[in-house]
Design an enzyme around this catalytic site. Structure first.
Site, PDB file in Angstrom:
ATOM      1  N   CYS A   1      11.634 -25.229 -27.443  1.00 41.97           N
ATOM      2  CA  CYS A   1      10.160 -25.144 -27.522  1.00 41.97           C
ATOM      3  C   CYS A   1       9.662 -26.295 -28.293  1.00 41.97           C
ATOM      4  CB  CYS A   1       9.819 -23.923 -28.238  1.00 41.97           C
ATOM      5  SG  CYS A   1      10.566 -23.641 -29.833  1.00 41.97           S
TER       6      CYS A   1
ATOM      7  N   ARG B   1       9.568 -19.703 -31.045  1.00 41.58           N
ATOM      8  CA  ARG B   1      10.006 -19.243 -29.958  1.00 41.58           C
ATOM      9  C   ARG B   1      11.365 -19.305 -29.538  1.00 41.58           C
ATOM     10  NH1 ARG B   1       5.359 -22.226 -26.421  1.00 41.58           N
ATOM     11  NH2 ARG B   1       5.857 -23.710 -28.074  1.00 41.58           N
TER      12      ARG B   1
ATOM     13  N   ASP C   1       2.613 -20.380 -27.472  1.00 43.79           N
ATOM     14  CA  ASP C   1       3.051 -20.714 -28.837  1.00 43.79           C
ATOM     15  C   ASP C   1       2.282 -19.707 -29.952  1.00 43.79           C
ATOM     16  OD1 ASP C   1       3.424 -22.032 -31.087  1.00 43.79           O
ATOM     17  OD2 ASP C   1       3.123 -24.048 -30.199  1.00 43.79           O
TER      18      ASP C   1
HETATM   19  P1  4NP Z   1       7.542 -23.280 -31.603  1.00 46.65           P
HETATM   20  O1  4NP Z   1       6.042 -23.187 -32.200  1.00 46.65           O
HETATM   21  O2  4NP Z   1       7.358 -24.472 -30.488  1.00 46.65           O
HETATM   22  O3  4NP Z   1       7.515 -22.040 -30.875  1.00 46.65           O
HETATM   23  O4  4NP Z   1       8.464 -23.437 -32.503  1.00 46.65           O
HETATM   24  C1  4NP Z   1       5.532 -24.192 -32.995  1.00 46.65           C
HETATM   25  C2  4NP Z   1       6.048 -24.660 -34.233  1.00 46.65           C
HETATM   26  C3  4NP Z   1       5.412 -25.560 -34.994  1.00 46.65           C
HETATM   27  C4  4NP Z   1       4.420 -26.478 -34.316  1.00 46.65           C
HETATM   28  C5  4NP Z   1       4.203 -26.443 -33.394  1.00 46.65           C
HETATM   29  C6  4NP Z   1       4.581 -25.435 -32.530  1.00 46.65           C
HETATM   30  N1  4NP Z   1       4.138 -27.504 -35.274  1.00 46.65           N
HETATM   31  O5  4NP Z   1       3.020 -28.267 -34.728  1.00 46.65           O
HETATM   32  O6  4NP Z   1       4.458 -27.816 -36.424  1.00 46.65           O
END
Ligand code: 4NP
Length: 150
Positions: free
Chosen positions: A9, A15, A123
């Site tokens: 992800c 995720r 997300d």
């Molecule tokens: P993930 O969610 O891709 O599902 O882990 C996110 C976690 C952190 C960030 C973006 C998406 N971030 O910009 O820090």
């Protein structure tokens, strides 16, 4: 040798840690190695988001031993299958591919339940706890299918 599977992800804290934990719980550890990574670098070395840890725990999964790592081009050599959570992750991963063989390893994880429809795992990072429940449910269904198929 074990089949190696990578869940990807953006941050590797919301995720893909859930996707990793879920698929691991459904496969034989002697035959499959499952881990995860993020296309971004911000959370390298960190534990999963507390909300992902909580939704996993509520469903009987412990994902607290996971630590963030960043996706890298050499992962194409190491892994047999790379499952991405959304189309933006797919673009970022494919940008590092060097061959048709690399590209063929990459699949949207929700293609397992909605083949060819380009459905993203949303997300949940900026939303509330409900988003994490929804993500868990989607990934539970997709990983059931994956575990049957692999
Ligand atoms: P993930 O969610 O891709 O599902 O882990 C996110 C976690 C952190 C960030 C973006 C998406 N971030 O910009 O820090």
């Amino acid at each position: 040798m074990a089949t190696k599977i990578l869940m990807v992800c953006l941050g590797n804290i919301c995720r893909s840690p859930l996707a990793e934990g879920l698929l691991k719980s459904k496969l034989d550890k002697n035959e499959y190695y499952v881990t995860s990574a993020g296309t971004g670098h911000w959370h390298v070395g960190e534990k999963p988001d507390s909300r992902s840890i909580a939704v996993a725990k509520k469903n009987g999964l412990d994902i607290t031993d996971q630590r963030g790592r960043q996706f890298k081009a050499s992962d194409f050599e190491e892994f047999d299958h790379i499952f991405v959570m959304d189309t933006s992750n797919r673009d970022d991963v494919l940008a590092l591919a060097n061959s048709e063989e690399d590209r063929a390893k990459v699949q949207l994880i929700l293609d397992e339940i909605f083949p060819g429809e380009n459905v993203d795992v949303p997300d949940p990072y900026h939303g509330g706890d409900r988003g994490f429940d929804q993500v868990y449910e989607m990934l539970d269904k997709a990983s059931d299918k994956l575990a049957e198929r692999l």
